[in-house]
Design a protein around this motif. Structure first.
Motif, PDB file in Angstrom:
ATOM      1  N   GLU A  17       0.727  -0.977   0.076  1.00 25.95           N
ATOM      2  CA  GLU A  17      -0.041   0.147   0.012  1.00 25.95           C
ATOM      3  C   GLU A  17       0.980   0.975  -0.042  1.00 25.95           C
ATOM      4  O   GLU A  17       1.970   1.383   0.690  1.00 25.95           O
ATOM      5  CB  GLU A  17      -0.775  -0.236   1.353  1.00 25.95           C
ATOM      6  CG  GLU A  17      -1.854  -1.121   1.222  1.00 25.95           C
ATOM      7  CD  GLU A  17      -2.908  -0.837   0.074  1.00 25.95           C
ATOM      8  OE1 GLU A  17      -3.170  -0.098  -0.108  1.00 25.95           O
ATOM      9  OE2 GLU A  17      -3.453  -1.899  -0.200  1.00 25.95           O
ATOM     10  N   GLY A  18       0.475   2.223  -0.976  1.00 22.66           N
ATOM     11  CA  GLY A  18       1.131   3.561  -0.971  1.00 22.66           C
ATOM     12  C   GLY A  18       2.319   3.615  -2.072  1.00 22.66           C
ATOM     13  O   GLY A  18       2.956   4.611  -2.127  1.00 22.66           O
ATOM     14  N   LEU A  19       2.836   2.334  -2.475  1.00 25.35           N
ATOM     15  CA  LEU A  19       3.685   2.194  -3.322  1.00 25.35           C
ATOM     16  C   LEU A  19       3.166   2.717  -4.554  1.00 25.35           C
ATOM     17  O   LEU A  19       2.302   2.740  -5.159  1.00 25.35           O
ATOM     18  CB  LEU A  19       4.511   0.911  -3.611  1.00 25.35           C
ATOM     19  CG  LEU A  19       5.330   0.479  -2.504  1.00 25.35           C
ATOM     20  CD1 LEU A  19       6.014  -0.920  -2.912  1.00 25.35           C
ATOM     21  CD2 LEU A  19       6.552   1.607  -2.258  1.00 25.35           C
ATOM     22  N   GLY A  20       4.115   3.655  -5.469  1.00 22.12           N
ATOM     23  CA  GLY A  20       3.855   4.305  -6.722  1.00 22.12           C
ATOM     24  C   GLY A  20       3.659   3.267  -7.874  1.00 22.12           C
ATOM     25  O   GLY A  20       4.441   2.314  -7.602  1.00 22.12           O
ATOM     26  N   TRP A  21       3.029   3.546  -8.957  1.00 17.09           N
ATOM     27  CA  TRP A  21       2.870   2.753 -10.077  1.00 17.09           C
ATOM     28  C   TRP A  21       4.167   2.539 -10.593  1.00 17.09           C
ATOM     29  O   TRP A  21       4.702   1.320 -11.244  1.00 17.09           O
ATOM     30  CB  TRP A  21       1.893   3.291 -10.918  1.00 17.09           C
ATOM     31  CG  TRP A  21       1.697   2.455 -12.410  1.00 17.09           C
ATOM     32  CD1 TRP A  21       2.157   2.969 -13.591  1.00 17.09           C
ATOM     33  CD2 TRP A  21       1.432   1.193 -12.462  1.00 17.09           C
ATOM     34  NE1 TRP A  21       2.032   1.959 -14.452  1.00 17.09           N
ATOM     35  CE2 TRP A  21       1.408   0.928 -14.013  1.00 17.09           C
ATOM     36  CE3 TRP A  21       0.836   0.295 -11.679  1.00 17.09           C
ATOM     37  CZ2 TRP A  21       0.853  -0.400 -14.338  1.00 17.09           C
ATOM     38  CZ3 TRP A  21       0.230  -0.886 -12.305  1.00 17.09           C
ATOM     39  CH2 TRP A  21       0.341  -1.271 -13.472  1.00 17.09           C
ATOM     40  N   ASP A  22       5.156   3.640 -10.504  1.00 14.11           N
ATOM     41  CA  ASP A  22       6.452   3.512 -11.255  1.00 14.11           C
ATOM     42  C   ASP A  22       7.405   2.378 -10.667  1.00 14.11           C
ATOM     43  O   ASP A  22       8.187   1.613 -11.564  1.00 14.11           O
ATOM     44  CB  ASP A  22       7.134   4.926 -11.174  1.00 14.11           C
ATOM     45  CG  ASP A  22       7.362   5.178  -9.474  1.00 14.11           C
ATOM     46  OD1 ASP A  22       6.552   4.880  -8.765  1.00 14.11           O
ATOM     47  OD2 ASP A  22       8.281   5.860  -9.300  1.00 14.11           O
ATOM     48  N   ARG A  23       7.054   1.943  -9.406  1.00 14.42           N
ATOM     49  CA  ARG A  23       7.919   0.761  -8.842  1.00 14.42           C
ATOM     50  C   ARG A  23       7.345  -0.320  -9.444  1.00 14.42           C
ATOM     51  O   ARG A  23       8.147  -1.287  -9.472  1.00 14.42           O
ATOM     52  CB  ARG A  23       7.560   0.924  -7.184  1.00 14.42           C
ATOM     53  CG  ARG A  23       8.213   1.959  -6.492  1.00 14.42           C
ATOM     54  CD  ARG A  23       9.709   1.658  -6.320  1.00 14.42           C
ATOM     55  NE  ARG A  23      10.043   0.487  -5.454  1.00 14.42           N
ATOM     56  CZ  ARG A  23       9.957   0.455  -4.319  1.00 14.42           C
ATOM     57  NH1 ARG A  23       9.610   1.642  -3.454  1.00 14.42           N
ATOM     58  NH2 ARG A  23      10.210  -0.666  -3.628  1.00 14.42           N
ATOM     59  N   VAL A  24       6.020  -0.631  -9.497  1.00 13.99           N
ATOM     60  CA  VAL A  24       5.451  -1.812 -10.370  1.00 13.99           C
ATOM     61  C   VAL A  24       6.297  -2.027 -11.777  1.00 13.99           C
ATOM     62  O   VAL A  24       6.599  -3.030 -12.226  1.00 13.99           O
ATOM     63  CB  VAL A  24       4.014  -1.694 -10.186  1.00 13.99           C
ATOM     64  CG1 VAL A  24       3.287  -2.993 -10.870  1.00 13.99           C
ATOM     65  CG2 VAL A  24       3.431  -1.362  -8.842  1.00 13.99           C
ATOM     66  N   VAL A  25       6.287  -1.021 -12.398  1.00 17.71           N
ATOM     67  CA  VAL A  25       6.714  -1.067 -13.727  1.00 17.71           C
ATOM     68  C   VAL A  25       8.281  -1.438 -13.835  1.00 17.71           C
ATOM     69  O   VAL A  25       8.725  -2.207 -14.784  1.00 17.71           O
ATOM     70  CB  VAL A  25       6.595   0.290 -14.525  1.00 17.71           C
ATOM     71  CG1 VAL A  25       7.055   0.678 -15.771  1.00 17.71           C
ATOM     72  CG2 VAL A  25       4.990   0.698 -14.644  1.00 17.71           C
ATOM     73  N   GLU A  26       9.094  -0.773 -12.741  1.00 14.00           N
ATOM     74  CA  GLU A  26      10.222  -0.981 -12.947  1.00 14.00           C
ATOM     75  C   GLU A  26      10.568  -2.619 -12.353  1.00 14.00           C
ATOM     76  O   GLU A  26      11.203  -3.176 -12.904  1.00 14.00           O
ATOM     77  CB  GLU A  26      10.849  -0.164 -11.931  1.00 14.00           C
ATOM     78  CG  GLU A  26      12.269  -0.197 -11.345  1.00 14.00           C
ATOM     79  CD  GLU A  26      12.700   0.557 -10.046  1.00 14.00           C
ATOM     80  OE1 GLU A  26      12.510   0.017  -8.773  1.00 14.00           O
ATOM     81  OE2 GLU A  26      13.350   1.722 -10.172  1.00 14.00           O
ATOM     82  N   GLY A  27       9.684  -3.202 -11.341  1.00 11.51           N
ATOM     83  CA  GLY A  27       9.882  -4.371 -11.284  1.00 11.51           C
ATOM     84  C   GLY A  27       9.443  -5.413 -12.281  1.00 11.51           C
ATOM     85  O   GLY A  27      10.215  -6.379 -12.508  1.00 11.51           O
TER      86      GLY A  27
END
Length: 431
Positions: free
Chosen positions: A266-276
């Motif tokens: 919770e609270g993590l930005g979408w850019d972190r998901v894309v990066e992963g």
């Protein structure tokens, strides 16, 4: 007919034709669903005896399609159900019903549609059934009766059961290849997503015959489908999520579909998901493996890996665990492969557990039982550079996306031939 691919036996699809006004055969599209393994094998033996070098159609498919095709003397008549004719004269959402030995091939022409009252194509709320085809208060979609079609399943948008049925009718050509003949786990919400929903793995006598039984070695069978009728039957039952096994029913112990689920805290930005997701693509790419991308219909992304059916469940799960742990070891402050919530704080959870026997993942193009009727959608990798998100596309907006696509983001999915090799296992640290 076309050759079979992957686990398919016999043949892939039938190429169909009808006689025009001059008595010449004209191409009418293909049909690739509605067959059992026995039918595929029996028909292939029958068709091999009729093979000729040149198409009997006056306008056969050309290019790669023609090179993959086997041509037959026009001696066999197939009965095929379908929803409509496309602009180029092909059948849409076709399903094989059987061979008709009582029909002469010369008699087969394009049937004229009878005018009936229909619902709006884009997002129909109500539909007028053909006279006598459905009881009062019911509608019929592609031959499947829907009771209580006006029941609201998604209160935020007012999406009804009937609209859910029309959605699956529209996307059937996209979803069925990823769905047919896989054991399913269903999320059913008979009274709508805002009320009680439940997971259902096993089928019982209340399931319609279009949902057939699959023995996976448990006391009760799982369900699976192989047709548009089966897909619509799930919608009629209030199924809002369709989760698939990573294997097909004919070789249940050898998976062919691997998924890494990137689930942010919770609270993590979408850019972190894309990066992963991009990091996983690069890691598997370095191993020589091609991957595909889709949204989850929630807040995450799935990196999907098609593989040949060689290894068993334990080996595949061990490989995915080793891959996930290798990524975690490289950047432990950004990722975790541990299931407990406490381990996920401020991190992306790389869920490899969906690759075990009996585990499932959401099927591409399935709806989710969440607000606004989001859908799990295959993407081009380049789309991660846009404003797309895990829940961007919904039951109402996805058809427009599909209509506007120039190509399928997963066009090569079923053409990929790749295996998890001993060298790969060693490289990721498997013992």
């Amino acid at each position: 007919f076309t050759d079979p691919e992957k686990s398919r036996v016999g043949f892939g699809a039938l190429l169909l034709a009808v006689n025009d006004d001059q008595g010449e055969l004209v191409f009418a599209g293909k049909v690739g669903v509605g067959f059992t393994d026995a039918t595929l094998s029996e028909m292939r033996a029958q068709m091999d005896k009729l093979e000729i070098k040149k198409a009997a159609f006056k306008n056969p498919p050309r290019g790669a399609e023609a090179r993959r095709s086997h041509w037959l003397k026009p001696k066999l008549v197939a009965e095929v159900s379908f929803t409509e004719w496309t602009r180029d004269g092909s059948l849409r959402h076709s399903t094989f019903q059987g061979l008709r030995e009582d029909k002469n091939p010369e008699e087969i022409v394009r049937e004229k549609a009878e005018k009936v009252a229909t619902a709006a194509a884009a997002a129909p709320k109500k539909a007028a059934p053909k006279a006598g085809s459905a009881k009062k208060g019911e509608i019929e979609i592609a031959g499947v009766r829907f009771s209580n079609p006006g029941k609201v399943l998604y209160p935020e948008q007012g999406v009804t059961k009937g609209e859910l049925g029309y959605y699956y009718e529209r996307v059937a050509d996209w979803i069925l290849p990823h769905l047919v003949n896989r054991p399913l786990t269903l999320v059913r919400c008979p009274e709508g997503r805002a009320k009680q929903c439940f997971y259902q793995k096993h089928v019982n006598e209340r399931f319609p015959p279009e949902v057939y039984r699959v023995d996976v070695g448990e006391p009760e069978p799982y369900g699976a489908i192989d047709s548009l009728a089966g897909l619509l039957s799930l919608a009629q039952m209030g199924v809002l999520e369709i989760h698939i096994w990573g294997a097909h029913r004919d070789r249940i112990e050898q998976p062919d579909y691997v998924v890494f689920d990137f689930d942010p805290d919770e609270g993590l930005g979408w850019d972190r998901v894309v990066e992963g997701a991009l990091a996983m693509r690069a890691y598997l790419g370095d191993l020589g493996l091609k991957t595909f991308l889709k949204t989850t219909g929630g807040k995450g992304l799935h990196v999907v890996l098609p593989i040949t059916r060689k290894d068993g469940w334990d080996d595949v799960k061990a490989f995915t665990k080793a891959v996930a742990e290798a990524m975690v070891a490289k950047e432990p402050d950004r990722y975790t492969s541990k299931l407990p919530k406490a381990s996920r704080k401020g991190k992306i959870f790389i869920d490899y557990l969906r690759n075990g026997r009996g585990a499932t993942s959401i099927c591409a193009y399935s709806t989710r039982a969440r607000a606004n009727a989001p859908v799990s959608v295959p993407l081009f990798w380049e789309e991660l550079e846009t404003d797309v998100r895990g829940n961007t596309y919904t039951l109402r907006t996805l058809p427009e996306r599909l209509d506007g696509l120039k190509s399928d983001p997963w066009a090569d999915f079923f053409k990929v031939r790749q295996s998890i090799t001993a060298a790969m296992k060693k490289k990721v640290g498997m013992r």
